[in-house]
Motif scaffolding. Structure first.
Motif, PDB file in Angstrom:
ATOM      1  N   GLU A 153       0.975  -1.221   0.081  1.00  7.03           N
ATOM      2  CA  GLU A 153       0.079  -0.097   0.008  1.00  7.03           C
ATOM      3  C   GLU A 153       0.784   1.365   0.016  1.00  7.03           C
ATOM      4  N   GLY A 154       2.293   1.134  -0.111  1.00  5.82           N
ATOM      5  CA  GLY A 154       2.959   2.135  -0.143  1.00  5.82           C
ATOM      6  C   GLY A 154       3.125   2.972   1.132  1.00  5.82           C
ATOM      7  N   VAL A 155       2.945   2.414   2.337  1.00  5.42           N
ATOM      8  CA  VAL A 155       3.191   3.115   3.590  1.00  5.42           C
ATOM      9  C   VAL A 155       4.414   3.066   4.272  1.00  5.42           C
ATOM     10  N   PRO A 156       5.212   4.043   4.616  1.00  8.24           N
ATOM     11  CA  PRO A 156       6.436   3.826   5.007  1.00  8.24           C
ATOM     12  C   PRO A 156       6.282   3.438   6.683  1.00  8.24           C
ATOM     13  N   MET A 157       7.398   2.594   7.150  1.00 10.14           N
ATOM     14  CA  MET A 157       7.177   2.083   8.556  1.00 10.14           C
ATOM     15  C   MET A 157       8.121   2.712   9.618  1.00 10.14           C
ATOM     16  N   ILE A 158       7.604   2.547  10.874  1.00  5.63           N
ATOM     17  CA  ILE A 158       8.650   2.538  11.931  1.00  5.63           C
ATOM     18  C   ILE A 158       8.501   1.335  12.801  1.00  5.63           C
ATOM     19  N   CYS A 159       9.662   0.531  12.655  1.00  8.59           N
ATOM     20  CA  CYS A 159       9.768  -0.838  13.191  1.00  8.59           C
ATOM     21  C   CYS A 159      10.260  -1.167  14.447  1.00  8.59           C
ATOM     22  N   GLN A 160       9.315  -1.918  15.264  1.00 11.73           N
ATOM     23  CA  GLN A 160       9.398  -2.021  16.368  1.00 11.73           C
ATOM     24  C   GLN A 160       9.797  -3.527  16.657  1.00 11.73           C
ATOM     25  N   PRO A 161      10.346  -4.341  16.410  1.00 13.01           N
ATOM     26  CA  PRO A 161      10.556  -6.022  16.413  1.00 13.01           C
ATOM     27  C   PRO A 161      10.857  -6.482  17.829  1.00 13.01           C
ATOM     28  N   TYR A 162      10.383  -7.663  17.934  1.00 12.90           N
ATOM     29  CA  TYR A 162      10.424  -8.157  19.221  1.00 12.90           C
ATOM     30  C   TYR A 162      11.116  -9.801  18.975  1.00 12.90           C
ATOM     31  N   LEU A 163      10.681 -10.544  17.897  1.00 12.83           N
ATOM     32  CA  LEU A 163      11.198 -11.784  17.673  1.00 12.83           C
ATOM     33  C   LEU A 163      12.244 -11.705  16.576  1.00 12.83           C
ATOM     34  N   PRO A 164      12.965 -12.828  16.388  1.00  8.41           N
ATOM     35  CA  PRO A 164      14.076 -12.762  15.594  1.00  8.41           C
ATOM     36  C   PRO A 164      13.963 -12.367  14.101  1.00  8.41           C
ATOM     37  N   ASP A 165      12.806 -13.165  13.450  1.00  8.39           N
ATOM     38  CA  ASP A 165      12.595 -12.730  12.284  1.00  8.39           C
ATOM     39  C   ASP A 165      12.130 -11.415  12.122  1.00  8.39           C
ATOM     40  N   GLN A 166      11.338 -10.829  12.799  1.00  4.05           N
ATOM     41  CA  GLN A 166      11.076  -9.438  13.065  1.00  4.05           C
ATOM     42  C   GLN A 166      12.281  -8.545  12.916  1.00  4.05           C
ATOM     43  N   MET A 167      13.237  -9.019  13.735  1.00 10.60           N
ATOM     44  CA  MET A 167      14.630  -8.255  13.577  1.00 10.60           C
ATOM     45  C   MET A 167      15.391  -8.027  12.280  1.00 10.60           C
ATOM     46  N   VAL A 168      15.237  -9.340  11.597  1.00  4.70           N
ATOM     47  CA  VAL A 168      15.691  -9.380  10.152  1.00  4.70           C
ATOM     48  C   VAL A 168      14.860  -8.378   9.439  1.00  4.70           C
ATOM     49  N   ASN A 169      13.397  -8.654   9.468  1.00  5.68           N
ATOM     50  CA  ASN A 169      12.728  -7.688   8.468  1.00  5.68           C
ATOM     51  C   ASN A 169      13.111  -6.135   8.837  1.00  5.68           C
ATOM     52  N   ALA A 170      13.208  -5.990   9.950  1.00  8.46           N
ATOM     53  CA  ALA A 170      13.061  -4.402  10.360  1.00  8.46           C
ATOM     54  C   ALA A 170      14.442  -3.855   9.929  1.00  8.46           C
ATOM     55  N   ARG A 171      15.583  -4.761   9.842  1.00  9.74           N
ATOM     56  CA  ARG A 171      16.818  -4.191   9.229  1.00  9.74           C
ATOM     57  C   ARG A 171      16.816  -4.064   7.997  1.00  9.74           C
ATOM     58  N   TYR A 172      15.957  -5.025   7.157  1.00 12.43           N
ATOM     59  CA  TYR A 172      15.770  -4.871   5.638  1.00 12.43           C
ATOM     60  C   TYR A 172      15.169  -3.736   5.112  1.00 12.43           C
ATOM     61  N   VAL A 173      14.138  -3.371   6.151  1.00 12.19           N
ATOM     62  CA  VAL A 173      13.191  -2.188   6.174  1.00 12.19           C
ATOM     63  C   VAL A 173      14.021  -0.796   5.807  1.00 12.19           C
ATOM     64  N   SER A 174      14.784  -0.842   7.046  1.00 11.32           N
ATOM     65  CA  SER A 174      15.542   0.540   7.245  1.00 11.32           C
ATOM     66  C   SER A 174      16.808   0.414   6.542  1.00 11.32           C
ATOM     67  N   HIS A 175      17.602  -0.723   6.265  1.00 14.85           N
ATOM     68  CA  HIS A 175      18.997  -0.525   5.665  1.00 14.85           C
ATOM     69  C   HIS A 175      18.995  -1.111   4.280  1.00 14.85           C
ATOM     70  N   PHE A 176      18.023  -1.811   3.905  1.00 15.54           N
ATOM     71  CA  PHE A 176      18.428  -2.389   2.477  1.00 15.54           C
ATOM     72  C   PHE A 176      17.365  -1.735   1.730  1.00 15.54           C
ATOM     73  N   TRP A 177      16.140  -1.982   1.940  1.00 17.21           N
ATOM     74  CA  TRP A 177      14.643  -1.437   1.208  1.00 17.21           C
ATOM     75  C   TRP A 177      14.817   0.167   1.181  1.00 17.21           C
ATOM     76  N   ARG A 178      15.248   0.759   2.562  1.00 18.95           N
ATOM     77  CA  ARG A 178      15.047   2.147   2.966  1.00 18.95           C
ATOM     78  C   ARG A 178      13.953   2.690   2.913  1.00 18.95           C
ATOM     79  N   VAL A 179      12.796   2.181   3.612  1.00 20.95           N
ATOM     80  CA  VAL A 179      11.350   2.399   3.394  1.00 20.95           C
ATOM     81  C   VAL A 179      10.974   2.723   4.811  1.00 20.95           C
TER      82      VAL A 179
END
Length: 470
Positions: free
Chosen positions: A380-406
């Motif tokens: 839906e084209g909505v940028p995120m603030i990531c507050q991860p708690y579980l290991p796979d969420q930590m990976v997702n958050a890092r990709y959102v912020s430092h790979f896709w940069r969204v």
């Protein structure tokens, strides 16, 4: 719905039946039901096997999916045992408890189909959640092929199953606080802190758990990913290398190509959520939801409340019962908090997330970074603030912020000034506008991959042919 295509339209029954077995958690149930609806639209008859754990009632799902055949069995978990605080112990235990009742349930379905002269009742394969690591062995006894559905992202899953290798290469266990920042060269842009091992009383249990999941995949007849090639091309390349002889089908995002009804385990406050959003200006609202599992303490809850209020941005906040430890619902909020906001905030117990993210008033999403939520935000084209708690969420958050940069990865403690600052960075500052431009580009790629000739469309066609070959 926008982004859905001709491949999702209903076709006549093809005389084949698929059996699906979701893990009984919201983030796993939703993609499995979306997949079931896609396969049904392609002409397959569908049987869903599920446990009693975390399913409100079979009737609920039968009413929402009257065209599916549902079978349930007791998992043997009492309320005191049904805790996911120690994830590795819990999943090992629930797999052990479900072997025999699942075998009996599957045997009954297969026996009935053998006695039935209707071709639609003949199952051709079992599609199982990856975290059910015993199912291939059971299905093999009945000579039923198994396909694994991965409900997490490719990169997150590969990092998770790499625990033994990362330990061998001395990334794990973590030696000191400073080593948390060490880059993991095998999985850029991850650091050691992004792939920390699950907290557990028995660390060896984690490695056994990971090994069991990997072993099942290696023995399966295919892997379905709720992802798409343009988003995780590098991860899919690594997956092809790792599972060299196993067909891989990245057919996501599943929710964009599914005519599915709601699979929510919680009652959605649709009317209140959408009617409130309808009164807000475009791109002005922060949507806040931390998923269906995690809990936060009262102090953290209050810091979120004041941080969001101080940002001066309108917000729609999902506070499900059980989110705040030791509270029924929003009791820890100061008296008169919502009234003080003068209509600028709306709190609901559960929201129709896909519709909320698609609403023109929503301009940012503060999320726990579960894979479903991450995909839905991108679609839906909505940028995120990531507050991860579980290991796979930590990976997702890092990709959102430092790979896709969204989006932003909130590595701070829940503190109101940091929260206020993060919201304003995403919602009103130039940094947030740049994120929005990048995520809109990803949204366009999603729409393209689902069209005829797109990568996910092609993968789905291959999957259908693969299942029909059994």
């Amino acid at each position: 719905m926008e982004g859905r295509n001709d491949s999702c339209r209903m076709v006549p029954r093809n005389g084949r039946r698929v059996i699906l077995f979701p893990l009984p958690f919201q983030g796993h149930i939703n993609p499995m039901l979306h997949l079931a609806s896609i396969l049904y639209s392609k002409g397959f008859s569908v049987t869903i096997i599920h446990t009693d754990f975390n399913f409100s009632s079979t009737n609920y799902f039968s009413c929402n999916y009257p065209h599916f055949d549902f079978h349930s069995f007791p998992d043997g978990f009492s309320e005191t045992e049904a805790s996911v605080e120690d994830v590795a112990v819990f999943f090992t235990a629930i797999n052990g408890k479900c072997i025999m009742p699942f075998r009996d349930c599957l045997a009954e379905i297969l026996m009935k189909s053998k006695a039935d002269q209707n071709k639609d009742s003949s199952p051709c394969c079992l599609i199982t959640d990856a975290f059910w690591f015993f199912t291939h062995t059971v299905a093999a006894d009945f000579k039923l092929p198994t396909i694994v559905l991965q409900t997490c992202g490719v990169s997150g899953f590969l990092a998770f199953t790499a625990y033994p290798i990362l330990r061998e290469r001395a990334y794990l266990p973590v030696q000191d606080h400073q080593s948390l920042e060490t880059p993991v060269t095998e999985f850029p842009p991850l650091r050691v802190k992004d792939i920390q091992v699950l907290e557990t009383m028995d660390q060896e249990n984690v490695y056994r758990f990971v090994s069991a999941i990997d072993t099942q995949i290696m023995a399966s007849s295919g892997v379905i990913w709720n992802s798409y090639r343009d988003l995780e091309q590098a991860g899919l390349g690594l997956a092809h290398q790792k599972y060299l002889s196993i067909p891989i089908f990245p057919i996501g995002p599943l929710h964009k190509c599914s005519p599915a009804s709601s699979g929510s385990l919680s009652s959605q406050d649709y009317q209140r959520s959408i009617s409130w959003l309808d009164k807000q200006t475009p791109k002005s609202v922060v949507y806040i939801s931390f998923g269906s599992v995690i809990a936060i303490n009262k102090d953290g809850f209050l810091e979120i409340a004041w941080g969001v209020a101080n940002s001066r941005m309108p917000f729609l906040w999902v506070v499900r019962p059980g989110l705040v430890s030791g509270a029924e619902w929003v009791e820890p909020l100061p008296k008169g908090f919502l009234e003080m906001l003068d209509g600028r905030g709306c709190i609901v117990k559960w929201a129709p997330q896909q519709e909320v993210l698609a609403h023109p008033a929503v301009g940012g999403f503060w999320t726990h970074s579960g894979w479903n939520s991450t995909l839905e935000s991108m679609c839906e084209g909505v940028p995120m603030i990531c507050q991860p708690y579980l290991p796979d969420q930590m990976v997702n958050a890092r990709y959102v912020s430092h790979f896709w940069r969204v989006g932003l990865h909130s590595e701070w403690k829940l503190e109101r000034m940091e929260i206020e600052r993060a919201i304003r960075r995403v919602m009103v500052e130039a940094e947030g506008q740049e994120m929005r431009a990048r995520i809109m580009h990803l949204k366009e790629k999603v729409d393209f991959c689902l069209r005829k000739g797109g990568s996910s469309h092609q993968s789905l066609e291959r999957l259908i042919d693969h299942i029909l070959s059994f």
